[in-house]
Design an enzyme around this catalytic site. Structure first.
Site, mmCIF file in Angstrom:
data_model
loop_
_atom_site.group_PDB
_atom_site.id
_atom_site.type_symbol
_atom_site.label_atom_id
_atom_site.label_comp_id
_atom_site.label_asym_id
_atom_site.label_seq_id
_atom_site.Cartn_x
_atom_site.Cartn_y
_atom_site.Cartn_z
ATOM 1 N N MET A 12 0.808 -1.307 -0.044
ATOM 2 C CA MET A 12 -0.048 -0.031 -0.091
ATOM 3 C C MET A 12 0.993 1.205 -0.042
ATOM 4 S SD MET A 12 -3.361 -1.067 -0.057
ATOM 5 C CE MET A 12 -4.010 0.500 1.069
ATOM 6 N N SER A 14 2.727 2.585 -2.260
ATOM 7 C CA SER A 14 4.177 2.460 -3.002
ATOM 8 C C SER A 14 4.107 3.061 -4.401
ATOM 9 C CB SER A 14 4.401 1.019 -3.063
ATOM 10 O OG SER A 14 3.851 0.361 -3.776
ATOM 11 N N LYS A 16 2.017 1.946 -7.072
ATOM 12 C CA LYS A 16 1.444 1.074 -8.023
ATOM 13 C C LYS A 16 0.544 1.738 -9.019
ATOM 14 C CE LYS A 16 -0.216 -1.780 -5.327
ATOM 15 N NZ LYS A 16 -0.011 -0.776 -4.209
ATOM 16 N N ASP A 83 -6.212 -2.502 -12.877
ATOM 17 C CA ASP A 83 -5.863 -2.101 -11.327
ATOM 18 C C ASP A 83 -6.186 -3.004 -10.379
ATOM 19 O OD1 ASP A 83 -3.991 -0.417 -9.678
ATOM 20 O OD2 ASP A 83 -6.070 0.887 -9.502
ATOM 21 N N GLU A 84 -5.480 -3.087 -9.239
ATOM 22 C CA GLU A 84 -5.951 -3.838 -7.978
ATOM 23 C C GLU A 84 -6.429 -5.118 -8.327
ATOM 24 O OE1 GLU A 84 -5.409 -2.733 -5.025
ATOM 25 O OE2 GLU A 84 -6.021 -0.567 -5.467
ATOM 26 N N CYS A 140 8.283 3.588 5.298
ATOM 27 C CA CYS A 140 7.825 2.770 6.718
ATOM 28 C C CYS A 140 7.276 3.888 7.437
ATOM 29 C CB CYS A 140 8.757 2.099 7.239
ATOM 30 S SG CYS A 140 8.217 1.272 9.045
ATOM 31 N N CYS A 178 7.950 -1.653 7.061
ATOM 32 C CA CYS A 178 9.198 -2.364 6.656
ATOM 33 C C CYS A 178 9.136 -3.741 7.246
ATOM 34 C CB CYS A 178 10.374 -1.804 7.221
ATOM 35 S SG CYS A 178 10.917 -1.685 8.955
#
Length: 191
Positions: A12, A14, A16, A83-84, A140, A178
């Site tokens: 999540m 990031s 995408k 997507d998703e 993170c 992380c």
């Protein structure tokens, strides 16, 4: 045109969907006709658009299955974007391969792991058959280091391993974490 499958994966927050949207927006410059699909389950921001968390968006067709997606691809389409992908059924990899075998470009974005840190839906299989895999990372929320996990929170606390795998949410329910700071109470350990 030669067909291909490109997978954009990560946790999540990031980037995408942002990366998917960027690739979709560049495609018309090369005279590609793009059709964008999303899982109808994901209605967080808009029912008929793919929307990144920072609100960039493109129009999309919401579908309930990979077979429905396949039947909605128009004859003049040269690139199919999804997507998703983690929310799709097990037929998505076969549909993507079929489209790529027909000469279409297929760009798929989705979470590679669920909140437990385990492979999510059809994503692992898609990553194994793709010509290209782009692995995105977030920061993170605890230490600021590279994050590769999606931490689900319930009432501000980490969700237990027994929680349902599929739960659609945004910043109110998830954080990027992380490996060190990803916590899943009740997760079986290997010892």
């Amino acid at each position: 045109m030669r067909g291909y499958i490109r997978v954009i994966s990560g946790c999540m927050f990031s980037g995408k969907t942002e990366e998917l949207i960027s690739q979709i927006r560049r495609a018309p410059y090369a005279k590609h006709k793009v059709q964008v699909f999303k899982a109808s389950l994901d209605d967080r921001y808009h029912a008929s658009s793919v929307v990144a968390h920072h609100e960039a968006s493109v129009q999309a067709i919401a579908v309930t299955s990979a077979q429905q997606l396949l039947h909605m691809v128009e004859e003049t389409t040269t690139i199919v974007a999804v997507d998703e992908a983690q929310f799709f059924d097990k037929d998505l990899p076969k549909v993507c391969e079929h489209l790529a075998d027909r000469g279409l470009g297929v760009i798929v974005a989705g979470l590679d792991t669920d909140f437990r840190g385990e492979p999510f839906g059809p994503m692992p299989y898609l990553m194994s058959i793709a010509e290209e895999v782009v692995k995105k990372h977030a920061y993170c929320s605890v230490c600021g280091g590279p994050a590769s996990r999606s931490q689900r929170l319930i009432g501000g606390h980490p969700a237990s391993y027994e929680s349902p795998v599929t739960f659609v949410g945004g910043r109110e329910s998830y954080e990027a974490r992380c490996r060190e700071h990803h916590i899943v109470p009740g997760k079986p350990s290997f010892e």
